[in-house]
Design a protein around this motif. Sequence first.
Motif, PDB file in Angstrom:
ATOM      1  N   SER A 195     -14.150  -6.121 -13.555  1.00 57.07           N
ATOM      2  CA  SER A 195     -14.551  -7.532 -13.474  1.00 57.07           C
ATOM      3  C   SER A 195     -13.354  -8.406 -13.152  1.00 57.07           C
ATOM      4  O   SER A 195     -13.405  -9.295 -12.311  1.00 57.07           O
ATOM      5  N   THR A 196     -12.258  -8.182 -13.877  1.00 57.82           N
ATOM      6  CA  THR A 196     -10.997  -8.880 -13.599  1.00 57.82           C
ATOM      7  C   THR A 196      -9.875  -7.894 -13.860  1.00 57.82           C
ATOM      8  O   THR A 196     -10.054  -6.922 -14.590  1.00 57.82           O
ATOM      9  N   PHE A 197      -8.725  -8.149 -13.251  1.00 62.86           N
ATOM     10  CA  PHE A 197      -7.573  -7.304 -13.562  1.00 62.86           C
ATOM     11  C   PHE A 197      -6.297  -7.987 -13.114  1.00 62.86           C
ATOM     12  O   PHE A 197      -6.319  -8.937 -12.337  1.00 62.86           O
ATOM     13  N   THR A 198      -5.209  -7.507 -13.631  1.00 66.38           N
ATOM     14  CA  THR A 198      -3.902  -7.916 -13.143  1.00 66.38           C
ATOM     15  C   THR A 198      -2.956  -6.732 -13.288  1.00 66.38           C
ATOM     16  O   THR A 198      -3.277  -5.739 -13.934  1.00 66.38           O
ATOM     17  N   TRP A 252      -4.596  -4.023 -16.445  1.00 71.90           N
ATOM     18  CA  TRP A 252      -5.623  -4.227 -17.471  1.00 71.90           C
ATOM     19  C   TRP A 252      -6.506  -5.396 -17.096  1.00 71.90           C
ATOM     20  O   TRP A 252      -6.113  -6.263 -16.313  1.00 71.90           O
ATOM     21  N   GLY A 253      -7.690  -5.383 -17.654  1.00 73.66           N
ATOM     22  CA  GLY A 253      -8.620  -6.457 -17.346  1.00 73.66           C
ATOM     23  C   GLY A 253      -9.970  -6.215 -17.982  1.00 73.66           C
ATOM     24  O   GLY A 253     -10.133  -5.301 -18.798  1.00 73.66           O
ATOM     25  N   LEU A 254     -10.924  -7.043 -17.600  1.00 73.22           N
ATOM     26  CA  LEU A 254     -12.276  -6.922 -18.148  1.00 73.22           C
ATOM     27  C   LEU A 254     -13.034  -5.841 -17.387  1.00 73.22           C
ATOM     28  O   LEU A 254     -13.079  -5.860 -16.156  1.00 73.22           O
ATOM     29  N   GLN A 287     -16.681  -4.090 -16.868  1.00 76.57           N
ATOM     30  CA  GLN A 287     -18.104  -4.354 -17.056  1.00 76.57           C
ATOM     31  C   GLN A 287     -18.900  -3.051 -16.956  1.00 76.57           C
ATOM     32  O   GLN A 287     -18.858  -2.388 -15.924  1.00 76.57           O
ATOM     33  N   ARG A 333     -19.167  -5.136 -22.195  1.00 73.84           N
ATOM     34  CA  ARG A 333     -17.959  -5.562 -21.476  1.00 73.84           C
ATOM     35  C   ARG A 333     -16.814  -5.588 -22.470  1.00 73.84           C
ATOM     36  O   ARG A 333     -16.986  -6.027 -23.598  1.00 73.84           O
ATOM     37  N   LEU A 334     -15.670  -5.110 -22.032  1.00 69.61           N
ATOM     38  CA  LEU A 334     -14.490  -5.221 -22.874  1.00 69.61           C
ATOM     39  C   LEU A 334     -13.230  -5.168 -22.028  1.00 69.61           C
ATOM     40  O   LEU A 334     -13.249  -4.747 -20.881  1.00 69.61           O
ATOM     41  N   LEU A 335     -12.148  -5.610 -22.647  1.00 75.23           N
ATOM     42  CA  LEU A 335     -10.843  -5.538 -22.007  1.00 75.23           C
ATOM     43  C   LEU A 335     -10.326  -4.128 -22.141  1.00 75.23           C
ATOM     44  O   LEU A 335     -10.372  -3.546 -23.223  1.00 75.23           O
ATOM     45  N   VAL A 376     -11.607  -6.124  -7.524  1.00 75.65           N
ATOM     46  CA  VAL A 376     -12.735  -6.517  -8.370  1.00 75.65           C
ATOM     47  C   VAL A 376     -13.985  -5.830  -7.821  1.00 75.65           C
ATOM     48  O   VAL A 376     -14.212  -5.826  -6.618  1.00 75.65           O
TER      49      VAL A 376
END
Lengths: 400, 483
Positions: free
Chosen positions: B407-410, B424-426, B428, B434-436, B449
């Motif tokens: 879902s998101t990351f960096t 790491w990121g969210l 789905q 959903r979790l980090l 994404v």
Amino acid sequence: MATGIKDKVAIIGMGCTKFGERWDAGSEHLAVEAFTEALTDAGIEKNQIGAAWYGSALDNVNVGNSAIPLSTALRFEGIPVSRVENMCATGTEALRGAVYAVAAGAVDIALAIGVEKLKDTGFGGLPPIFKGTFNDLWLPYGSAPAGFAQLASGYQSKYKLNREDFKKSLAHVSWKSHQNGVHNPKAHLQRAIDMDSILTAPIIAEPLGLYDCCGVSDGAACAIVTTPEIAKSLGKTDLVSIKALQLSLSAGRESGMADWDASYVRNTRIASQNAYKEAGIKNPRQELDMIEVHDCFSVTELVTMEDLAISNDGEAVKDILDGFYDADGGVPCQIDGGLKCFGHPIAASGLRMAYEGYLQLLGRAGDRQLDKVDLALTHNLGGVPYNGVAAVSIIGRYNN
Amino acid sequence: MSESGITGYGTYLPSFKISRKLIADENSWAIPALRSLGKGHRRFCSWDEDAITMGVESLRSCLQSQPSINVNSLIFASTSAPYADYQNATSVALAADLPPDLKVMDVAGSLRASTSALITALHSNSNGTSYIVASDKRRAKPGSIQEIQYAAGSATLAVGSENIIAKFVDSHSIVTQFIDHYRSGEQNYDYSWEERWIRDEGYLKIVPQTVAKLLNKTNISADEISYFCMPGSISRLGITLAKRIGINADAVVDNLMPEVGDTGTPQALLIFTAALEKAKPGEKILLVGFGAGCDAILFECTEAIANYKPDLNLSDVIDSGESVEKYTQFLSFSDEFSVDWGMRAEFDSKVAISQLYRAQDQMSGFNGGQCPDCKTTQFPVLATCVNCGSTSKQVSIRLADIEAKVSTFTQDYLQYYPAPPMYWGLVQFKNDARLLMEIVGVRQNELRVGDELKMVYRIKQKDQKRGLHRYFWKATPVYSQGS
């Protein structure tokens, strides 16, 4: 029926230390420095203060827990002193405590002070923060910039922005704050940075580079508050009053459910809408004269422009690049240089922002004084975008 | 005794590999002779893998191909198990979601632990399924021959009495105090004797003697063997032994030394799975385990093997993998080189053991919960539902095998992480959870994404002071499937 905080409490004195790498000072020295300025500004005696709220966020690298370090530093014997902590909203929490005490009639005059000494860790950046014995078992142990970089991922993905264009708008955010910081003798960083340096700086957490991140510094800021009536009886004219104080916290939805797309911060939206309602603001883009927002990272400021409903969703990039938030723009943002130039001694930041609003309202902001300031908004964002705390405060001229 | 045999198998090799030439070149200033061994690659673990995590993955791979039926026991065989006193087998079983009504044990003592465990399971008169999980992350001193030869990996065999793909015929074992290598409990590294002596006095005498006894009692001649699975790192060992025993040369199964290395206890089982992948009904497989004696086990493949589909094909796994070009990275991941990570690496990571116990279903089993009132699936499972706030007890839902996406990351370059940058990121999940999460195994700039992810069991943080590491699940892009 609750009537809100608008115009029930006035600020009669504020103080703010020079922010920066204060190798010369510990927490107690910073507290005394800010308090002395505020007390002089208020023109009262220390013994007129009936209660104090002390914010400090990182007790493990600072002076420890409880409010005793403050009562000792300021020699507040026998009056109630409370320590508050709510991550980056800690300073604003201290202000809420003092303001609510005055509004409730519990005390006539109260102090709010935020103090943070971060530069005794031996390294740059924030120290790792304990997340609890349960969360430490599973939560990724990431850095603060990486937490906020998740917003960049979500925003870019939602609005289908390429990295280069997005980086330019982020760079403008930092460029603008550095332009402003030049005029602030209390800022940590007081020099302009060219766009090229910002764009080519080493990456800290993709896509955020070094200049997309605020610094880490030491500092303290404080406010002395009372009722407008007492303020007048003390001979104060041209009063600055509290128009709104709102807070919103995550309850796990953003990081635990599918509906949040990571392009905005839900708490800022909730807190700002509640604050506008409390202050009676209908059109923030038209009515706010200046904003001091939580620019811990450039991307945070970018989404905050939409979260505060000053830019429309998806249009912050354009507004930023158009200079709408520059010193000579429609709503100057970070006219004091922001976290970008002050650094972020966590508990002090919220009150440091209020200090700038207070100076601007009183026409005491020196080289960076804006032409017309009647309403100023401050915004803090603690924790991470998907699990955090947002504080929105509005101060302005007392009109009654 | 009811019929028993192999009912399924799974394998796991860490994705990282390093060329032996690189290792030899880096050490050639000191040990020029290593250059003669500088051919092929060896596999090695990332910083967050060990015998437990690899064991979990090979067991999961086995369970993918053959869902568990009436699970009876799990034996974990390893000479490099992370814990001397804290049942490694239990950690493996719970992370792979085996039911808690289970017999488990750790076995060690020699590289033969895997084949000895297998014999024990094959001889047990049980109606259920037993899992033999062999897993090793072998340590070796920089500049040693072992550094070039050793590797890491895991294999799991399912033993049962239903749906047998390779029927157990018989086995024979002998014991002798032949010390080709040893390691005391206080030592980090193996100590080895001369290779020529190991070959001539050891393998070439002990293995034929054991196999002869097995063939004699089963009344089978050596040339009836279609697959000869012989572990060990000595070159041409299988061929030489086959000749001496009378097994056809083309029955010798590749010992995986060229592109994997000597994985230790799992090596025999990995070679065996390579044979099972090719074997046809009726063919006989001879599996040998060697170490302070010898195990020889004979199998005959059944009709069922024709329809058996492994989760992963070992040859595909061997062909994949990510080549690491930095010798110090290999050393650092192998705990043989200490990088100065700076002050951010100093922070304590003591595990609150009582807290871990309360949360073991979530941390080991990766079980989220579904709210019985609003049906929202979530992780973590807290006192109240993330959606409706209900305090009703949630229904356990395992996330380890659910499809998931970014879902998101960096890429985090600031935080201390033993393999920077930390992704790491969210994450789905398809079932709404959903979790980090940490995202591992990302090739540079290849994450987007929406990319698909699968879950792997890894070390989250190491407690260097007390040794009880945090294990949790991480996400990995599906392009690293099987490697």
